[in-house]
Design a protein around this motif. Structure first.
Motif, PDB file in Angstrom:
ATOM      1  N   ARG A 153       0.826  -1.196   0.000  1.00 14.66           N
ATOM      2  CA  ARG A 153       0.000   0.000   0.000  1.00 14.66           C
ATOM      3  C   ARG A 153       0.867   1.256   0.000  1.00 14.66           C
ATOM      4  N   ALA A 154       1.981   1.209   0.705  1.00 14.59           N
ATOM      5  CA  ALA A 154       2.858   2.385   0.760  1.00 14.59           C
ATOM      6  C   ALA A 154       3.415   2.710  -0.623  1.00 14.59           C
ATOM      7  N   ARG A 155       3.863   1.701  -1.357  1.00 18.93           N
ATOM      8  CA  ARG A 155       4.385   1.930  -2.713  1.00 18.93           C
ATOM      9  C   ARG A 155       3.292   2.445  -3.640  1.00 18.93           C
ATOM     10  N   ILE A 156       2.117   1.871  -3.516  1.00 18.12           N
ATOM     11  CA  ILE A 156       1.001   2.313  -4.358  1.00 18.12           C
ATOM     12  C   ILE A 156       0.670   3.770  -4.065  1.00 18.12           C
ATOM     13  N   GLY A 157       0.621   4.124  -2.795  1.00 17.77           N
ATOM     14  CA  GLY A 157       0.319   5.503  -2.421  1.00 17.77           C
ATOM     15  C   GLY A 157       1.345   6.479  -2.945  1.00 17.77           C
ATOM     16  N   THR A 158       2.622   6.135  -2.823  1.00 21.19           N
ATOM     17  CA  THR A 158       3.697   7.019  -3.291  1.00 21.19           C
ATOM     18  C   THR A 158       3.627   7.216  -4.800  1.00 21.19           C
ATOM     19  N   ALA A 159       3.414   6.114  -5.546  1.00 17.26           N
ATOM     20  CA  ALA A 159       3.314   6.219  -6.999  1.00 17.26           C
ATOM     21  C   ALA A 159       2.085   7.020  -7.406  1.00 17.26           C
TER      22      ALA A 159
ATOM     23  N   SER B 110      -1.969  -7.552 -10.554  1.00 18.03           N
ATOM     24  CA  SER B 110      -1.187  -7.420  -9.320  1.00 18.03           C
ATOM     25  C   SER B 110      -1.642  -6.212  -8.515  1.00 18.03           C
ATOM     26  N   LEU B 111      -1.950  -5.120  -9.219  1.00 17.04           N
ATOM     27  CA  LEU B 111      -2.420  -3.916  -8.550  1.00 17.04           C
ATOM     28  C   LEU B 111      -3.786  -4.159  -7.910  1.00 17.04           C
ATOM     29  N   TYR B 112      -4.643  -4.853  -8.642  1.00 20.89           N
ATOM     30  CA  TYR B 112      -5.992  -5.101  -8.131  1.00 20.89           C
ATOM     31  C   TYR B 112      -6.003  -6.064  -6.944  1.00 20.89           C
ATOM     32  N   TRP B 113      -4.914  -6.743  -6.696  1.00 13.43           N
ATOM     33  CA  TRP B 113      -4.817  -7.580  -5.504  1.00 13.43           C
ATOM     34  C   TRP B 113      -4.811  -6.711  -4.249  1.00 13.43           C
ATOM     35  N   HIS B 114      -4.350  -5.468  -4.385  1.00 14.23           N
ATOM     36  CA  HIS B 114      -4.214  -4.571  -3.230  1.00 14.23           C
ATOM     37  C   HIS B 114      -5.291  -3.493  -3.178  1.00 14.23           C
ATOM     38  N   VAL B 115      -5.734  -3.027  -4.334  1.00 16.41           N
ATOM     39  CA  VAL B 115      -6.744  -1.966  -4.384  1.00 16.41           C
ATOM     40  C   VAL B 115      -7.850  -2.385  -5.340  1.00 16.41           C
ATOM     41  N   GLU B 116      -9.069  -2.062  -4.984  1.00 12.80           N
ATOM     42  CA  GLU B 116     -10.197  -2.483  -5.802  1.00 12.80           C
ATOM     43  C   GLU B 116     -10.653  -1.400  -6.775  1.00 12.80           C
ATOM     44  N   THR B 117     -10.495  -0.153  -6.369  1.00 10.61           N
ATOM     45  CA  THR B 117     -11.039   0.951  -7.164  1.00 10.61           C
ATOM     46  C   THR B 117     -10.084   2.134  -7.157  1.00 10.61           C
TER      47      THR B 117
ATOM     48  N   ILE C 263      -6.886   6.815  -4.289  1.00  9.64           N
ATOM     49  CA  ILE C 263      -6.903   8.188  -3.798  1.00  9.64           C
ATOM     50  C   ILE C 263      -6.799   8.218  -2.277  1.00  9.64           C
ATOM     51  N   ASP C 264      -7.472   7.277  -1.601  1.00  8.32           N
ATOM     52  CA  ASP C 264      -7.347   7.192  -0.148  1.00  8.32           C
ATOM     53  C   ASP C 264      -5.890   6.983   0.267  1.00  8.32           C
ATOM     54  N   LEU C 265      -5.207   6.084  -0.437  1.00  9.14           N
ATOM     55  CA  LEU C 265      -3.797   5.826  -0.124  1.00  9.14           C
ATOM     56  C   LEU C 265      -2.937   7.052  -0.400  1.00  9.14           C
ATOM     57  N   ALA C 266      -3.224   7.729  -1.501  1.00  2.95           N
ATOM     58  CA  ALA C 266      -2.430   8.905  -1.873  1.00  2.95           C
ATOM     59  C   ALA C 266      -2.625  10.042  -0.884  1.00  2.95           C
TER      60      ALA C 266
ATOM     61  N   GLY D  45     -10.969  11.404   6.375  1.00  6.58           N
ATOM     62  CA  GLY D  45      -9.781  10.572   6.276  1.00  6.58           C
ATOM     63  C   GLY D  45      -9.590   9.710   7.515  1.00  6.58           C
ATOM     64  N   ILE D  46      -9.317   8.425   7.303  1.00  4.90           N
ATOM     65  CA  ILE D  46      -9.059   7.533   8.434  1.00  4.90           C
ATOM     66  C   ILE D  46      -7.769   6.752   8.223  1.00  4.90           C
ATOM     67  N   GLY D  47      -6.911   7.237   7.318  1.00  7.81           N
ATOM     68  CA  GLY D  47      -5.609   6.610   7.152  1.00  7.81           C
ATOM     69  C   GLY D  47      -4.724   6.905   8.352  1.00  7.81           C
ATOM     70  N   PRO D  48      -3.729   6.078   8.613  1.00 10.14           N
ATOM     71  CA  PRO D  48      -2.911   6.231   9.821  1.00 10.14           C
ATOM     72  C   PRO D  48      -2.131   7.531   9.914  1.00 10.14           C
ATOM     73  N   ARG D  49      -1.632   8.030   8.781  1.00  5.48           N
ATOM     74  CA  ARG D  49      -0.863   9.269   8.838  1.00  5.48           C
ATOM     75  C   ARG D  49      -1.775  10.470   9.090  1.00  5.48           C
ATOM     76  N   PHE D  50      -2.931  10.498   8.426  1.00  2.39           N
ATOM     77  CA  PHE D  50      -3.862  11.590   8.663  1.00  2.39           C
ATOM     78  C   PHE D  50      -4.369  11.562  10.102  1.00  2.39           C
ATOM     79  N   LEU D  51      -4.659  10.384  10.612  1.00  2.00           N
ATOM     80  CA  LEU D  51      -5.142  10.278  11.980  1.00  2.00           C
ATOM     81  C   LEU D  51      -4.089  10.746  12.984  1.00  2.00           C
ATOM     82  N   ALA D  52      -2.807  10.594  12.643  1.00  2.00           N
ATOM     83  CA  ALA D  52      -1.750  11.091  13.531  1.00  2.00           C
ATOM     84  C   ALA D  52      -1.843  12.614  13.689  1.00  2.00           C
TER      85      ALA D  52
END
Length: 260
Positions: A39-45, A73-80, A85-88, A151-158
């Motif tokens: 997820r981290a790599r996907i978000g960064t890209a 391979s991408l769809y194994w981690h993200v569905e939509t 966008i949530d990851l980004a 937003g409920i991602g870990p970095r935003f929640l921090a």
């Protein structure tokens, strides 16, 4: 009944009963590929693609190409695309660490410097100022919160944790804590999203203001204030924040005095 609302847990789930937000679903681990897809790599890209071309041109195929993987391979981690966008969005909030409690006051910044009773104001201003700067560095992100769930991602929640902890230290509790949190949240998001969304030239501002001035009988206050020429985004944000903090401080004083 046709208008009966579904239970909350059903409304937040997809057609297969799975939580809609990627942050509420368990992560998956790739067993192939070097480096492994995460997820981290996907978000960064995704951030890189969004910074280059914006949300409208983001596609799963382009993201897979950027990651040098095949689409399955991408769809194994993200569905939509929403998952991406949530990851980004969460990834950009990892670009800077939330200020530590008391850091702004210790550094001698803000009107509250040196005033132990008011240092929470400087800390709130530091959190929101950095938060706004992150959104303005990534203009696509400033428009996202207005049309999506919180937003409920870990970095935003921090960041939200630091903001609420600062408000608790100031004396806010219960409903006042939640209302103060949302008022500040909405101020920074509203300011950033408005700034990036408005695409108005100086000539257009001048022309619009002159038209208002020519019709000053109908718009006397707007004509006098030069409202349509105002583009001091930083100053307006800072002043609006001061207004909010003044109101929050007055609320604390009323609560301490036994008022409602």
């Amino acid at each position: 009944m046709g208008n009966e609302r579904k239970p909350r847990d059903q409304r937040k789930r997809g057609k297969d009963g799975e939580a809609q937000s990627i942050w509420l679903r368990p992560g998956r681990t790739s067993t192939r590929g070097e480096p492994p897809l995460t997820r981290a790599r996907i978000g960064t890209a995704a951030v890189a693609l969004l910074d280059e071309d914006g949300i409208d041109r983001l596609t799963m195929r382009r993201l897979a190409d950027r990651l040098a993987v095949v689409a399955p391979s991408l769809y194994w981690h993200v569905e939509t695309k929403d998952d991406v966008i949530d990851l980004a969005v969460d990834a950009i909030f990892g670009e800077a660490e939330p200020p530590a409690a008391g850091a702004a006051t210790a550094a001698g910044t803000g009107a509250a410097a040196g005033d132990p009773a008011a240092d929470w104001r400087a800390d709130v201003a530091a959190v929101l100022g950095t938060w706004r700067a992150v959104l303005l560095r990534h203009p696509w992100a400033a428009a996202v919160p207005a049309r999506r769930k919180p937003g409920i991602g870990p970095r935003f929640l921090a960041w939200m944790e630091v903001l609420q902890a600062t408000l608790v230290r100031a004396g806010f509790t219960g409903r006042d804590l939640l209302a103060a949190t949302w008022a500040l949240h909405n101020h920074v998001l509203g300011s950033a999203s408005t700034q990036v969304a408005l695409d108005v030239t100086e000539e257009e501002r001048d022309t619009a203001q002159e038209r208002v001035r020519a019709d000053s009988d109908r718009y006397p206050t707007l004509a006098a204030s030069d409202y349509l020429r105002d583009d001091d985004w930083d100053g307006t944000f800072a002043a609006g924040l001061e207004f909010l903090l003044d109101g929050l401080q007055a609320r604390l004083a009323r609560t301490a005095a036994g008022g409602a």
